[in-house]
Design a protein around this motif. Structure first.
Motif, mmCIF file in Angstrom:
data_model
loop_
_atom_site.group_PDB
_atom_site.id
_atom_site.type_symbol
_atom_site.label_atom_id
_atom_site.label_comp_id
_atom_site.label_asym_id
_atom_site.label_seq_id
_atom_site.Cartn_x
_atom_site.Cartn_y
_atom_site.Cartn_z
ATOM 1 N N THR B 308 0.866 -1.182 0.000
ATOM 2 C CA THR B 308 0.000 0.000 0.000
ATOM 3 C C THR B 308 0.902 1.230 0.000
ATOM 4 O O THR B 308 1.802 1.328 0.836
ATOM 5 C CB THR B 308 -0.878 0.044 1.267
ATOM 6 O OG1 THR B 308 -1.659 -1.139 1.317
ATOM 7 C CG2 THR B 308 -1.796 1.262 1.255
ATOM 8 N N VAL B 321 -4.026 6.941 -2.697
ATOM 9 C CA VAL B 321 -3.745 5.594 -2.205
ATOM 10 C C VAL B 321 -3.675 4.615 -3.364
ATOM 11 O O VAL B 321 -4.516 4.638 -4.265
ATOM 12 C CB VAL B 321 -4.869 5.123 -1.239
ATOM 13 C CG1 VAL B 321 -4.517 3.789 -0.604
ATOM 14 C CG2 VAL B 321 -5.109 6.156 -0.169
ATOM 15 N N ILE B 323 -3.311 0.416 -3.677
ATOM 16 C CA ILE B 323 -3.300 -0.820 -2.881
ATOM 17 C C ILE B 323 -3.165 -2.019 -3.812
ATOM 18 O O ILE B 323 -3.907 -2.134 -4.788
ATOM 19 C CB ILE B 323 -4.622 -0.977 -2.093
ATOM 20 C CG1 ILE B 323 -4.927 0.285 -1.289
ATOM 21 C CG2 ILE B 323 -4.563 -2.188 -1.173
ATOM 22 C CD1 ILE B 323 -6.375 0.361 -0.829
ATOM 23 N N PRO B 329 -6.736 0.584 3.777
ATOM 24 C CA PRO B 329 -6.566 1.464 4.948
ATOM 25 C C PRO B 329 -7.872 2.161 5.309
ATOM 26 O O PRO B 329 -8.806 2.237 4.504
ATOM 27 C CB PRO B 329 -5.535 2.501 4.479
ATOM 28 C CG PRO B 329 -4.960 1.966 3.224
ATOM 29 C CD PRO B 329 -5.971 1.064 2.617
ATOM 30 N N LEU B 372 -3.328 1.898 8.708
ATOM 31 C CA LEU B 372 -3.046 0.858 7.722
ATOM 32 C C LEU B 372 -2.317 -0.299 8.395
ATOM 33 O O LEU B 372 -1.637 -0.104 9.407
ATOM 34 C CB LEU B 372 -2.282 1.391 6.515
ATOM 35 C CG LEU B 372 -0.903 1.994 6.644
ATOM 36 C CD1 LEU B 372 -0.265 2.105 5.267
ATOM 37 C CD2 LEU B 372 -0.952 3.371 7.253
#
Lengths: 108, 569
Positions: B308, B321, B323, B329, B372
């Protein structure tokens, strides 16, 4: 649920196992309704109903409505109702819903 | 990430093959990549082995009979060993103390000697350096002595008169055993050093850079592992956090994780988009590292890396973000309300060519905290029926009390979680920490008891010392709120969803429960209804009456479709 009839004192005791919450109240309702149905051709064998909730640590709103429906059925038969409890949280629930004004509460 | 049948060991054949491949690298036949670097390490290790082999193996011979002593000395010397002969256990102890235990590779001792027996000497050696192997000489038929010797960890025994072939074989085994034991100690020490380096780097990520505060908890299953967190500034008002979790929790996993962090940081500093970096490393894993010829002797399946990346822009007040295979998260607003940051971004790196994940950008203009974690935390939480955030909360609480949550011993994977506290106008958020986030479909009314048990487990995990009254009130009010939301807010429709969150408010030592349904709420006068329903035994809205009497404070929004329930602990 366990039931016991004390013929001498004319008291019917209904003992509920564990908490009286929505899921259990729904399951018990038909059985209790049948028990409280007044006999058609004979006088009732009891004049007092004792609801034993000593095994309960919680009574939710559906459980409380269930108790109220029992109370109404009992009053219809001109009988009295008593609740046996042991848990303080259960007692608190009866107080804030003012059930103590309508039913005799007995600490076990 | 849990390994899937990884051996993680390099066979000798593999080492030779790798060294050959590396020679090709050195001759410029192909660019030097990670595999080549690994080969260089192995080659270096072989060289070190060769260096130690160059010294003749050294045997301390302890025998009070001078004729036997001379016979043993000459026989072993002829066979290529360096030999130091002594005539008593005491003399042997002096030699070992003076020269150092590491100078000897084996001790050959007679049992019957004047002052101390050979077994007493071996006991003394084991107390000083259990890695130095020993062989004991006994007279024929001394079974009791042999049994006692073997029980006390003697490598081997020989009966007199000594058969030379048996002597050489026994000494060779003892010398090899000493070598292996010492190598194991060195390896363990190296692994611990690596683990210390990882913890140091995790702590380095846990710092205050500008207005950003990062808290990190890392619990590798072994001394070192594949879970890793890096945090660095990429521009005056930009920060990046990279969380990685490599399949397996061995040295190779740690190595791959660190390698990716290095590549990521380097490429990011040169303004490479995060998706390109992830793509690059995915290609590397798929097309190079996980190729069948590489896998044959090292791993039965390929290496994968869940990752991440968070890019936080303080000026624009956004977080982007990306992932790949890692848990999504959670972004928590200063009031404790939480939302998932993005969606499951598909498989981890190393599984398939091409990258499915896309970067998602969210506004963070109200500050708050981003949580996270790696799937080791999710797995352990699931095993105990609690939310990962609840487990993280319990671990942090235990840590504050200088204790360790017993559940951590049951973890079968590395655990890592981090909290990134974002700046807000008035400084950092007040620290409201969610420990349970759930979404319930409108048709899940029949599962209310299971939900109830989930709340109970999470409460008990987060607050093991919660009083019975507090637990009762929180659970009962939550039950009433959810029953109401599912029945009336969602009308028991599967397409409708109720959001349920439990949050801890440390400043007030309160638990806050959020219940949000998609309905329109109610339009009755709650307070007059409360009075009437008690007096006249009315059934309607009794759930709301329960809630009102169980909470410390209650906030209605959207006519009661959004409830905020606060409970004093």
């Amino acid at each position: 649920m366990k039931t016991a009839l004390d013929s001498q004192n004319k008291t019917l005791t209904l003992a509920i196992t564990g908490d009286l919450i929505s899921s259990k109240a729904e399951r018990l309702r038909p059985e209790i309704n049948a028990l409280l149905e007044p006999p058609a051709d004979a006088p009732a064998q009891w004049t007092q109903l004792r609801l034993d909730l000593t095994g309960a640590k919680m009574v939710d709103s559906v459980g409380l409505n269930f108790i109220v429906s029992i109370l109404k059925a009992v009053q219809k038969q001109s009988a009295r109702m008593q609740i046996l409890y042991s848990n303080q949280n259960v007692y608190r629930t009866f107080l804030f819903t003012r059930l103590d004004k309508h039913i005799e509460l007995v600490k076990a | 990430m849990k390994p899937c049948g990884l051996s993680g060991k390099f066979s000798q054949r593999r080492i030779h093959a790798q060294v050959r491949a590396d020679r090709a690298d050195e001759e410029g036949l192909r660019p030097v990549h990670l595999t080549a670097w690994r080969g260089h390490c192995l080659k270096m290790s072989n060289l070190l082995d060769s260096a130690s082999l160059a010294r003749p193996r050294h045997v301390l011979v302890v025998e009070d009979d001078l004729v036997s002593q001379a016979f043993l000395r000459m026989s072993l010397q002829k066979h290529g060993y360096a030999v130091t002969p002594v005539g008593s256990a005491e003399a042997a102890q002096e030699k070992l103390e003076d020269h150092g235990f590491h100078q000897f590779d084996c001790v050959l001792t007679d049992y019957w000697m004047a002052e101390q027996t050979g077994l007493e000497l071996i006991d003394w050696i084991n107390g000083k350096d259990a890695n130095l192997s020993s062989v004991i000489l006994t007279a024929e038929g001394e079974k009791n002595i042999v049994t006692a010797a073997l029980r006390r960890g003697v490598s081997d025994f020989l009966e007199k008169p000594v058969n030379l072939q048996k002597l050489f074989a026994a000494i060779a085994r003892a010398v090899e055993h000493t070598k292996q034991q010492r190598e194991m100690v060195r390896s363990n020490s190296a692994v611990k050093d690596l683990g210390r380096a990882q913890l140091w780097m995790a702590r380095a990520a846990q710092n205050t850079t500008g207005q950003l505060v990062v808290d990190v908890c890392l619990y590798p299953k072994l001394a070192a592992g594949g879970d890793f967190l890096g945090h660095f500034q990429t521009a005056p008002e930009e920060h990046c956090c990279l969380l990685t979790d490599v399949s397996g929790h061995d040295l190779q996993a740690a190595y791959i994780s660190a390698y990716f962090h290095g590549i990521f940081r380097g490429m990011l500093q040169r303004a490479t988009p995060v998706t390109d970096i992830f793509n690059y490393f995915n290609d590397f894993l798929v097309h190079e590292w996980n190729q069948p010829d590489q896998l044959k002797s090292t791993r039965s399946v390929g290496t994968s890396l869940a990752a991440t990346a968070l890019l936080m822009d303080s000026r624009r007040q956004t977080v982007s973000v990306l992932i790949c295979g890692a848990p999504v998260p959670v972004y928590v607003l200063p009031n404790g309300r939480a939302q998932a940051l993005g969606t499951d971004g598909g498989p981890p790196l190393g599984w398939f060519p091409g990258l499915e994940a896309r970067t998602i950008t969210t506004s963070t203009d109200r500050g708050g905290t981003i949580y996270l974690w790696t799937d080791g935390l999710s797995d352990l939480a699931e095993a105990h029926g609690v939310h990962p955030l609840c487990l993280a909360f319990a671990i942090q609480c235990s840590k504050k009390k200088c204790a360790q949550l017993p559940w951590l011993d049951e973890a079968d994977d590395d655990l890592l979680f981090a909290a990134i506290h974002l700046p807000s106008n008035g400084g950092h958020a007040g620290g409201l920490q969610p420990f349970l986030l759930e979404n319930y479909r409108g048709d899940q009314l029949g599962e209310i008891d299971a939900m109830f048990e989930t709340w109970r487990r999470n409460l008990k995990c987060a607050f093991p010392e919660i009083t019975e009254a507090s637990e009762h009130d929180i659970l009962l009010a939550s039950r009433e709120a959810i029953l109401n939301a599912l029945k009336h807010g969602c009308r028991q429709q599967a397409s409708q969803t109720v959001q349920f969150q439990m949050v801890y408010h440390p400043a007030c030592h309160r638990v806050r429960v959020y219940v949000d349904d998609p309905g329109n709420g109610h339009d009755f006068d709650f307070y007059s209804h409360d009075e009437n329903s008690g007096r006249e035994l009315m059934d309607e809205h009794r759930g709301l009456i329960f809630i009102m009497h169980l909470v410390h404070s209650l906030k209605f929004e959207r006519n009661g479709a959004s409830l905020t329930l606060d409970f004093q602990l």
